[in-house]
Design a protein around this motif. Structure first.
Motif, PDB file in Angstrom:
ATOM      1  N   TRP A 165       9.042  -2.025 -29.803  1.00  8.84           N
ATOM      2  CA  TRP A 165      10.380  -1.687 -29.307  1.00  8.84           C
ATOM      3  C   TRP A 165      11.011  -2.888 -28.602  1.00  8.84           C
ATOM      4  O   TRP A 165      12.220  -3.125 -28.730  1.00  8.84           O
ATOM      5  N   GLY A 166      10.202  -3.658 -27.862  1.00  7.95           N
ATOM      6  CA  GLY A 166      10.728  -4.848 -27.190  1.00  7.95           C
ATOM      7  C   GLY A 166      11.258  -5.873 -28.174  1.00  7.95           C
ATOM      8  O   GLY A 166      12.319  -6.473 -27.955  1.00  7.95           O
ATOM      9  N   THR A 201       2.767  -9.131 -28.409  1.00  4.93           N
ATOM     10  CA  THR A 201       2.334  -8.027 -29.271  1.00  4.93           C
ATOM     11  C   THR A 201       1.012  -8.354 -29.951  1.00  4.93           C
ATOM     12  O   THR A 201       0.083  -7.526 -29.986  1.00  4.93           O
ATOM     13  N   SER A 216       7.878 -12.137 -27.223  1.00  2.93           N
ATOM     14  CA  SER A 216       7.567 -10.736 -27.507  1.00  2.93           C
ATOM     15  C   SER A 216       6.572 -10.603 -28.658  1.00  2.93           C
ATOM     16  O   SER A 216       5.643  -9.790 -28.606  1.00  2.93           O
ATOM     17  N   ASP A 265       5.656  -2.821 -27.409  1.00  2.00           N
ATOM     18  CA  ASP A 265       5.919  -4.202 -27.810  1.00  2.00           C
ATOM     19  C   ASP A 265       6.838  -4.267 -29.033  1.00  2.00           C
ATOM     20  O   ASP A 265       7.730  -5.125 -29.110  1.00  2.00           O
TER      21      ASP A 265
END
Length: 240
Positions: free
Chosen positions: A78-79, A56, A52, A76
């Motif tokens: 939030w991921g 990003t 992740s 990204d």
């Protein structure tokens, strides 16, 4: 569906804060036994977190449009938060063996199954790879709550237990497979809790039976004697 997703997000957020603040596990009362399971997924969570973060950074470098860049950056970020919060919720929301012999199976903030002590028939340690069927019930009525695709404990029930799956679909199972970091300790704790609960129930039943049993002649004589002694100690008033 939307309401359930909102509740999941709220539970993830509160679990993340509890994890950061290093507070105790959620939903554990005095006399309960905690059964951790989060350590079995540490490697996978770190892998997801690394992917992740890389995604990003890469998207931030290659997307030239400011609006699209802001949207993808928000998603990204939030991921990354979701991966951390999910692992945190698994750490602070372990399985719980109740003092009454009940069993609470959880997977973070996503799944919560309560099994009463009266429905637990047999428990054994058994490692099995079940894949990605998270919370699904197979043709034999066995539900799997796996970590990294694996389960280590099997609980056979005397009666079916209803629960709600991750996305809100109701289900019913006659047995549960779940993952515990220490399967042998989990099985032993369940057996000990069941034995204590059974002993307490027998003691309560014996006490109730004793209270309901009519007093025998010896007990009645003792009560009469006590009453006479109490009466003898009180002053006697003679008539005028």
């Amino acid at each position: 569906m939307i309401g359930r997703l909102i509740r999941h997000e709220f539970a993830l957020g509160t679990s993340f804060l509890r994890w950061v603040a290093r507070r105790g596990p959620h939903g554990v009362r005095s006399g309960d036994v905690v059964v951790p399971y989060a350590s079995g997924q540490v490697a996978i969570m770190f892998g997801l977190l690394f992917a992740s973060v890389v995604e990003t950074v890469v998207l931030a470098l290659i997307i030239p449009w400011p609006i699209v860049h802001a949207i993808t950056l928000g998603l990204d970020v939030w991921g990354v938060y979701f991966v951390i919060a999910l692992h945190a919720s698994c750490a602070v929301r372990p399985h719980v063996i109740g003092a009454d012999g009940s069993l609470r199976l959880r997977y973070g903030a996503l799944l919560d199954v309560r099994i009463p002590a009266s429905s637990i028939g047999a428990v054994r340690a058994q490692r099995k790879y079940v894949g990605s069927r998270f919370g699904a019930v197979d043709d034999e009525g066995v539900a799997a709550i796996a970590v990294a695709g694996e389960t280590t404990v099997v609980v056979e029930l005397t009666a079916p237990v209803r629960f709600v799956r991750v996305l809100g679909k109701p289900a019913e199972a006659r047995a549960f497979r779940f993952y515990a970091d220490d399967a042998a300790a989990a099985v032993a704790a369940l057996a000990a809790a069941a034995a204590l609960a059974a002993a307490a129930a027998l003691a309560a039943a014996a006490g109730a039976a004793g209270a309901a049993r009519p007093a025998g002649p010896a007990a009645l004589r003792g009560r009469v004697g006590n009453a006479v002694e109490s009466g003898g100690d009180s002053p006697v008033h003679s008539g005028p």
